[in-house]
Motif scaffolding. Structure first.
Motif, mmCIF file in Angstrom:
data_model
loop_
_atom_site.group_PDB
_atom_site.id
_atom_site.type_symbol
_atom_site.label_atom_id
_atom_site.label_comp_id
_atom_site.label_asym_id
_atom_site.label_seq_id
_atom_site.Cartn_x
_atom_site.Cartn_y
_atom_site.Cartn_z
ATOM 1 N N GLU A 290 0.889 -1.325 -0.034
ATOM 2 C CA GLU A 290 0.083 -0.059 0.096
ATOM 3 C C GLU A 290 0.810 1.231 -0.034
ATOM 4 N N THR B 236 -0.883 -5.839 -1.651
ATOM 5 C CA THR B 236 -0.921 -6.660 -0.189
ATOM 6 C C THR B 236 -0.140 -6.084 0.887
ATOM 7 N N ARG C 125 -5.140 -6.328 -0.022
ATOM 8 C CA ARG C 125 -5.696 -5.046 0.427
ATOM 9 C C ARG C 125 -6.363 -4.254 -0.735
ATOM 10 N N GLY C 126 -5.776 -4.515 -1.862
ATOM 11 C CA GLY C 126 -6.825 -3.991 -3.005
ATOM 12 C C GLY C 126 -6.160 -4.194 -4.485
ATOM 13 N N GLY D 238 -2.048 2.856 -2.091
ATOM 14 C CA GLY D 238 -3.124 2.415 -1.295
ATOM 15 C C GLY D 238 -4.054 3.834 -1.452
ATOM 16 N N CYS E 222 -5.962 2.677 -5.047
ATOM 17 C CA CYS E 222 -6.252 1.294 -5.502
ATOM 18 C C CYS E 222 -7.618 1.223 -5.038
ATOM 19 N N SER E 223 -8.486 -0.027 -5.756
ATOM 20 C CA SER E 223 -9.844 -0.343 -5.550
ATOM 21 C C SER E 223 -9.609 -1.304 -4.253
ATOM 22 N N ARG E 224 -10.652 -0.907 -3.176
ATOM 23 C CA ARG E 224 -10.499 -1.820 -2.115
ATOM 24 C C ARG E 224 -11.854 -2.610 -2.039
ATOM 25 N N ASP E 225 -12.885 -2.218 -2.642
ATOM 26 C CA ASP E 225 -14.182 -2.964 -2.594
ATOM 27 C C ASP E 225 -13.956 -4.199 -3.664
#
Length: 139
Positions: free
Chosen positions: A18, A40, A46-47, A71, A74-77
């Motif tokens: 991130e 990671t 993590r995304g 971080g 990035c896309s997290r969902d």
């Protein structure tokens, strides 16, 4: 027999942390001829950061490529699958969530990715998308 994700996925995905600057992710994408990098921390997902994320969430906002971290953009969902899942399940997930890529998770570890290109090669190897996916990256 139903094909499993492990049979078509791209193993050993490229990863960054991130805290990595987005320029590092962009350089990895260029060097490897890929459009996404898995984010990671300590081996845990993590995304995902894509080339589109870099353009829309960083470049378009004039963010610094050396000071902006992965971080931050990035896309997290995330929607994921496992290597044991059926390919049909990945197709359904990608369709339902309008995704181009799915991280493949085994336990807590990211073990691969499955992309539209992987599916095209598996499902319709003579399609235009499969041809493009087979082609050498344009660097």
């Amino acid at each position: 027999m139903t094909r499993q994700i492990r049979e078509i996925m791209t193993p050993d995905p490229v990863t960054v942390t991130e805290q990595a600057p987005i320029i590092e992710a962009a350089q990895l994408m260029r060097e490897r001829g890929i459009g996404d990098v898995i984010v990671t921390e300590s081996g845990h997902l993590r995304g995902v950061v894509t080339d589109r994320d870099l353009v829309i969430r960083a470049l378009a906002d004039q963010r610094s490529p050396t000071l902006t971290t992965v971080g931050q953009v990035c896309s997290r969902d995330l929607v994921t699958c496992s290597p044991q899942d059926a390919v049909d399940d990945a197709v359904r997930l990608m369709r339902e969530h309008a995704l181009r890529r799915l991280p493949v998770i085994e336990g807590d570890e990211v073990v691969g990715t499955v992309s539209l290109g992987d599916l095209a090669i598996d499902r319709d190897p003579h399609s235009a998308l499969a041809d493009i996916s087979f082609a050498e990256p344009n660097r």
